[in-house]
Design an enzyme around this catalytic site. Structure first.
Site, PDB file in Angstrom:
ATOM      1  N   GLY A  11       0.633  -0.849   0.221  1.00 14.03           N
ATOM      2  CA  GLY A  11       0.278   0.159   0.201  1.00 14.03           C
ATOM      3  C   GLY A  11       0.747   1.179  -0.075  1.00 14.03           C
ATOM      4  N   SER A  12       1.880   1.267  -0.600  1.00 18.44           N
ATOM      5  CA  SER A  12       2.552   2.546  -0.295  1.00 18.44           C
ATOM      6  C   SER A  12       1.885   3.745  -1.455  1.00 18.44           C
ATOM      7  CB  SER A  12       4.377   2.504  -0.665  1.00 18.44           C
ATOM      8  OG  SER A  12       4.836   1.757  -1.545  1.00 18.44           O
ATOM      9  N   ASN A  13       1.743   3.063  -2.799  1.00 11.71           N
ATOM     10  CA  ASN A  13       0.877   4.061  -3.764  1.00 11.71           C
ATOM     11  C   ASN A  13      -0.468   4.758  -2.740  1.00 11.71           C
ATOM     12  OD1 ASN A  13       2.004   4.301  -6.240  1.00 11.71           O
ATOM     13  ND2 ASN A  13       2.360   1.969  -5.948  1.00 11.71           N
ATOM     14  N   LYS A  57     -17.174 -15.476  -7.912  1.00 17.37           N
ATOM     15  CA  LYS A  57     -16.447 -14.211  -8.187  1.00 17.37           C
ATOM     16  C   LYS A  57     -17.419 -12.904  -8.149  1.00 17.37           C
ATOM     17  CE  LYS A  57     -12.402 -11.614  -9.650  1.00 17.37           C
ATOM     18  NZ  LYS A  57     -11.526 -11.370 -10.931  1.00 17.37           N
ATOM     19  N   MET A  82      -4.369  -7.107  -6.641  1.00 16.74           N
ATOM     20  CA  MET A  82      -3.580  -8.345  -7.249  1.00 16.74           C
ATOM     21  C   MET A  82      -4.224  -9.214  -7.994  1.00 16.74           C
ATOM     22  SD  MET A  82      -0.430  -7.303  -7.832  1.00 16.74           S
ATOM     23  CE  MET A  82       0.573  -8.327  -8.468  1.00 16.74           C
ATOM     24  N   ASN A  99      -5.923   1.858 -13.364  1.00 17.99           N
ATOM     25  CA  ASN A  99      -4.512   1.220 -12.934  1.00 17.99           C
ATOM     26  C   ASN A  99      -3.441   1.336 -12.996  1.00 17.99           C
ATOM     27  OD1 ASN A  99      -3.753  -1.361 -11.414  1.00 17.99           O
ATOM     28  ND2 ASN A  99      -3.154  -1.968 -13.621  1.00 17.99           N
ATOM     29  N   HIS A 101       0.515   0.810 -13.366  1.00 15.56           N
ATOM     30  CA  HIS A 101       1.274  -0.870 -13.712  1.00 15.56           C
ATOM     31  C   HIS A 101       3.285  -0.617 -14.197  1.00 15.56           C
ATOM     32  CE1 HIS A 101       2.636  -4.218 -15.035  1.00 15.56           C
ATOM     33  NE2 HIS A 101       3.083  -3.936 -16.606  1.00 15.56           N
TER      34      HIS A 101
HETATM   35  C1  GRF Z   1       3.018  -1.308  -7.695  1.00 18.52           C
HETATM   36  O1  GRF Z   1       4.325  -1.199  -7.689  1.00 18.52           O
HETATM   37  C2  GRF Z   1       1.702  -1.199  -8.618  1.00 18.52           C
HETATM   38  O2  GRF Z   1       2.620  -1.254 -10.124  1.00 18.52           O
HETATM   39  C3  GRF Z   1       1.811  -2.502  -8.613  1.00 18.52           C
HETATM   40  O3  GRF Z   1       1.397  -3.462  -7.229  1.00 18.52           O
HETATM   41  C4  GRF Z   1       3.220  -2.822  -6.757  1.00 18.52           C
HETATM   42  C5  GRF Z   1       1.838  -1.972  -5.254  1.00 18.52           C
HETATM   43  O4  GRF Z   1       2.426  -1.547  -4.415  1.00 18.52           O
HETATM   44  N1  GRF Z   1       0.727  -2.761  -9.457  1.00 18.52           N
HETATM   45  P1  GRF Z   1       2.340  -0.836  -3.139  1.00 18.52           P
HETATM   46  O5  GRF Z   1       1.640  -1.972  -2.623  1.00 18.52           O
HETATM   47  O6  GRF Z   1       1.681   0.021  -3.763  1.00 18.52           O
HETATM   48  O7  GRF Z   1       3.450  -0.630  -2.155  1.00 18.52           O
END
Ligand code: GRF
Length: 183
Positions: A11-13, A57, A82, A99, A101
């Protein structure tokens, strides 16, 4: 514009987004994901349920759609979520899901964009934010940036540079899409 962030793990993003924009809630498909702890620390509601807790699902995604509707979410921001978005979520929210990527699509789609680029020996990779459609990392690109691989890079330093680019790109795209920043 009300946004929700979906993440499966670290979850860093999410953290970067939530520090700059009001986030209604975070959703995780793993009850023990670290992103939920980050949300708690930022006083942002966190919801989690797992696919295995549902019959299929469709039922899992219907629960997600209900959550989105209850909170009147306008934009779903996938950030390390994911799972492939299925028909139920897509048909309810198509055109409202983005999303991130960690590669320069259409190069290196899939779950291992950074490692795949590294192993291919590229001298540059990148980061892409795109609309989500029924394919895997195939939707229309919103913005993408190049990230160089430097001669003395290790996989770790290359990966760190990609993540730094992600942390700049996500806020830029949210501003482009008209999401208001925190007051
Ligand atoms: C990121 O590199 C994103 O692009 C990919 O998964 C990673 C997630 O990282 N889809 P975080 O959970 O946000 O740290």
């Amino acid at each position: 514009m009300k946004i929700a962030v979906f993440a499966s793990g670290n979850g860093s993003n999410f953290q970067v987004i939530a520090e700059q924009f009001p986030v209604e809630f975070v959703f995780s498909d793993h009850r023990d994901a670290y992103v939920l702890e980050r949300a708690q620390n930022l006083s942002i509601p966190g919801f989690a349920f797992e696919l295995k807790e549902f019959d299929n699902k469709v039922a899992y995604e219907q629960a997600i759609v209900d959550l989105l509707n209850q909170h009147e979410i306008d934009l779903v921001c996938l950030a390390g979520y994911m799972k492939i978005v299925g028909e139920t979520l897509l048909s309810a929210y198509e055109g409202r899901i983005i999303n991130i990527h960690p590669a320069y699509l259409p190069e290196f789609p899939g779950a291992h964009g950074i490692e795949d680029a590294w192993e291919a020996g590229v001298d540059q990779s990148g980061v892409t934010i795109h609309w989500v459609d029924s394919g895997v990392d195939t939707g229309k690109v919103i913005q993408q940036v190049r990230v160089p691989r430097l001669p003395d890079d290790s996989l770790e330093s290359f990966e760190a540079r990609i993540h730094e680019a992600e942390y700049k790109l996500y806020p830029r795209v949210l501003r482009q899409l008209g999401v208001d920043e925190k007051k």
